[in-house]
Enzyme design. Sequence first.
Site, PDB file in Angstrom:
ATOM      1  N   GLY A  90      18.662 -16.026 -38.133  1.00  0.00           N
ATOM      2  CA  GLY A  90      17.354 -16.131 -37.485  1.00  0.00           C
ATOM      3  C   GLY A  90      17.274 -15.247 -36.248  1.00  0.00           C
ATOM      4  O   GLY A  90      18.231 -14.524 -35.928  1.00  0.00           O
ATOM      5  N   GLN A  91      16.146 -15.320 -35.558  1.00  0.00           N
ATOM      6  CA  GLN A  91      15.939 -14.474 -34.363  1.00  0.00           C
ATOM      7  C   GLN A  91      17.031 -14.700 -33.319  1.00  0.00           C
ATOM      8  O   GLN A  91      17.689 -13.770 -32.866  1.00  0.00           O
ATOM      9  CB  GLN A  91      14.604 -14.800 -33.703  1.00  0.00           C
ATOM     10  CG  GLN A  91      13.379 -14.540 -34.516  1.00  0.00           C
ATOM     11  CD  GLN A  91      12.155 -14.460 -33.612  1.00  0.00           C
ATOM     12  OE1 GLN A  91      11.872 -13.428 -33.049  1.00  0.00           O
ATOM     13  NE2 GLN A  91      11.439 -15.564 -33.466  1.00  0.00           N
TER      14      GLN A  91
ATOM     15  N   ASP B 201      23.883 -25.168 -45.107  1.00  0.00           N
ATOM     16  CA  ASP B 201      22.593 -25.855 -45.028  1.00  0.00           C
ATOM     17  C   ASP B 201      22.826 -27.074 -44.139  1.00  0.00           C
ATOM     18  O   ASP B 201      23.543 -27.998 -44.521  1.00  0.00           O
ATOM     19  CB  ASP B 201      22.157 -26.265 -46.445  1.00  0.00           C
ATOM     20  CG  ASP B 201      20.907 -27.123 -46.433  1.00  0.00           C
ATOM     21  OD1 ASP B 201      20.414 -27.494 -45.336  1.00  0.00           O
ATOM     22  OD2 ASP B 201      20.427 -27.454 -47.535  1.00  0.00           O
ATOM     23  N   ILE B 202      22.255 -27.037 -42.949  1.00  0.00           N
ATOM     24  CA  ILE B 202      22.588 -28.097 -41.978  1.00  0.00           C
ATOM     25  C   ILE B 202      22.048 -29.470 -42.387  1.00  0.00           C
ATOM     26  O   ILE B 202      22.413 -30.480 -41.791  1.00  0.00           O
ATOM     27  CB  ILE B 202      22.139 -27.739 -40.534  1.00  0.00           C
ATOM     28  CG1 ILE B 202      20.624 -27.522 -40.440  1.00  0.00           C
ATOM     29  CG2 ILE B 202      22.920 -26.543 -39.999  1.00  0.00           C
ATOM     30  CD1 ILE B 202      20.104 -27.515 -39.001  1.00  0.00           C
TER      31      ILE B 202
ATOM     32  N   ALA C  24      16.579 -23.932 -37.529  1.00  0.00           N
ATOM     33  CA  ALA C  24      15.426 -24.825 -37.359  1.00  0.00           C
ATOM     34  C   ALA C  24      14.369 -24.498 -38.397  1.00  0.00           C
ATOM     35  O   ALA C  24      14.366 -23.399 -38.963  1.00  0.00           O
ATOM     36  CB  ALA C  24      14.829 -24.658 -35.961  1.00  0.00           C
TER      37      ALA C  24
ATOM     38  N   TYR D 259       5.509 -29.856 -36.182  1.00  0.00           N
ATOM     39  CA  TYR D 259       6.669 -29.089 -35.703  1.00  0.00           C
ATOM     40  C   TYR D 259       7.146 -29.644 -34.363  1.00  0.00           C
ATOM     41  O   TYR D 259       8.340 -29.937 -34.188  1.00  0.00           O
ATOM     42  CB  TYR D 259       6.287 -27.602 -35.579  1.00  0.00           C
ATOM     43  CG  TYR D 259       7.299 -26.769 -34.826  1.00  0.00           C
ATOM     44  CD1 TYR D 259       8.516 -26.409 -35.401  1.00  0.00           C
ATOM     45  CD2 TYR D 259       7.030 -26.323 -33.532  1.00  0.00           C
ATOM     46  CE1 TYR D 259       9.443 -25.633 -34.696  1.00  0.00           C
ATOM     47  CE2 TYR D 259       7.946 -25.550 -32.827  1.00  0.00           C
ATOM     48  CZ  TYR D 259       9.149 -25.213 -33.409  1.00  0.00           C
ATOM     49  OH  TYR D 259      10.063 -24.453 -32.707  1.00  0.00           O
TER      50      TYR D 259
ATOM     51  N   LYS E  83      10.733 -31.469 -33.620  1.00  0.00           N
ATOM     52  CA  LYS E  83      11.696 -30.936 -32.644  1.00  0.00           C
ATOM     53  C   LYS E  83      12.018 -32.000 -31.586  1.00  0.00           C
ATOM     54  O   LYS E  83      13.172 -32.129 -31.166  1.00  0.00           O
ATOM     55  CB  LYS E  83      11.145 -29.666 -31.981  1.00  0.00           C
ATOM     56  CG  LYS E  83      11.021 -28.462 -32.896  1.00  0.00           C
ATOM     57  CD  LYS E  83      12.355 -27.914 -33.398  1.00  0.00           C
ATOM     58  CE  LYS E  83      13.200 -27.310 -32.295  1.00  0.00           C
ATOM     59  NZ  LYS E  83      14.448 -26.721 -32.845  1.00  0.00           N
TER      60      LYS E  83
END
Length: 288
Positions: A11-12, A36-37, A60, A125, A129
Site C-alpha cells: 500500500g501507500q 491476509d491479516i 487497511a 470506514y 477504523k
Amino acid sequence: MFKVLVTGAKGQVGSELVKAAPAGFTVIGLGSNELDITNQQQVTAVMAQYKPDLIINAAAYTAVDKAESDIETAFAVNEKAVALLAQAAYDADIPLFHISTDYVFDGQASTPYKETDTVNPQSVYGASKLAGEQALERTHAKHIILRTSWVFGATGNNFVKTMLRLGKEREELSVVADQYGCPTSARSIAEVLWQLAEKYVAERTLPWGVYHFSNSPACTWYEFACEIFEQAVKAGVLERKPVVHPITTAEYPTPAKRPAWSVLDCGKIERAQSIALVQWSEEIIDIF
Ligand SMILES: NC(=O)c1ccc[n+]([C@@H]2O[C@H](COP(=O)([O-])OP(=O)(O)OC[C@H]3O[C@@H](n4cnc5c(N)ncnc54)[C@H](OP(=O)(O)O)[C@@H]3O)[C@@H](O)[C@H]2O)c1
C-alpha cells in the site's frame, strides 16, 4: 538485527515503510497476497516463522465510499484483523504500531482535533477504523496508534495522482473548497514510524498511546489541487494548469460523508516523541 513485520506492504504507507527501513532493522514486508491479516492461521504462521520484534500494521480497508455498502469487509479488516494482530503482539510481548484516521471525528469542530477530543465517525470506514483502535487499546497496552489524514504516496491511488490525470485530460475541473484537512505524504508517515521504532530500540519502551500526525498547514482540497498543478507545471509534468473551480461538498455528493473539518493537532507527537512536522507542499514533487 531488529525484525519488523510490516503488513499491507504494497500500500501507500506500507511500501514507503519497506523502502525506508533504517540501518539495523530487517523488514519483513508482506502484501495481502502473502499475509491476509483477517486470517488467524496466516497471522499465527507468520508470527511463528519470522518471530518479529515489532509489528507495523499498514494494512487497511481504505475504500471509503465502497465501505458504505461493504460494511462486513471494512470491519473484518479494520477491526477484527486489528484485534488478531493485537493479540499476536500481546502473546509475543512485542509492540504494535497501527495507523488510523481523521475520519474518527465528525468534522464539526473549528479548531484542530486533539487526541483527547470526542470521536464520532460519520462513515462506515471511520466507524470501522475507530473500532480497530478500540480493539487494540483493549487487547494490548504496548501500542502506538498514529492518526493521520489525506495520505498521498508514490504507490497506489490518491488525490495527487487523480489531479495529475485530470489535469492532463481536461481544460477545467471542479474541486471541493469547503472541506479542510492536512495532506500527508506516505513517506513522512513511514519516517515517523521508523523514528518511533528507533526510539523504542534505544529505550526499550515508548510513551504508548494515540498520536496525531499530519503534514502542515491545513488547506482545502481546492487549495491542495491548485498547489499540485502549480508544481506540476514547474516540474514539466503538465504543459499547462487547468482552470480549477471551487465547489461545495453539496455539489459533489459521495456515498460516504466526509468531515468538513479534518485538521489534526499534532502538538502531542511533536512534544512527547520529538517529531518535527513537514510541509506537504514539499512532499508533492516525490509523486511526479
Ligand atoms: N489513504 C488515506 O487518505 C488515509 C487517510 C487517513 C488514514 N489512513 C490510514 O493509513 C493507513 C495506510 O493507508 P494507505 O493509504 O497506505 O492505504 P492503501 O494504499 O489502500 O494500502 C492498504 C493496503 O492494505 C492491504 N490490505 C487490505 N486488506 C488486507 C488484508 N485483509 N490483509 C492484508 N492486507 C490488506 C491492501 O492490499 P490490497 O490492495 O492487495 O487489498 C493495501 O495494499 C491505513 O490504516 C489507513 O486507514 C489513510
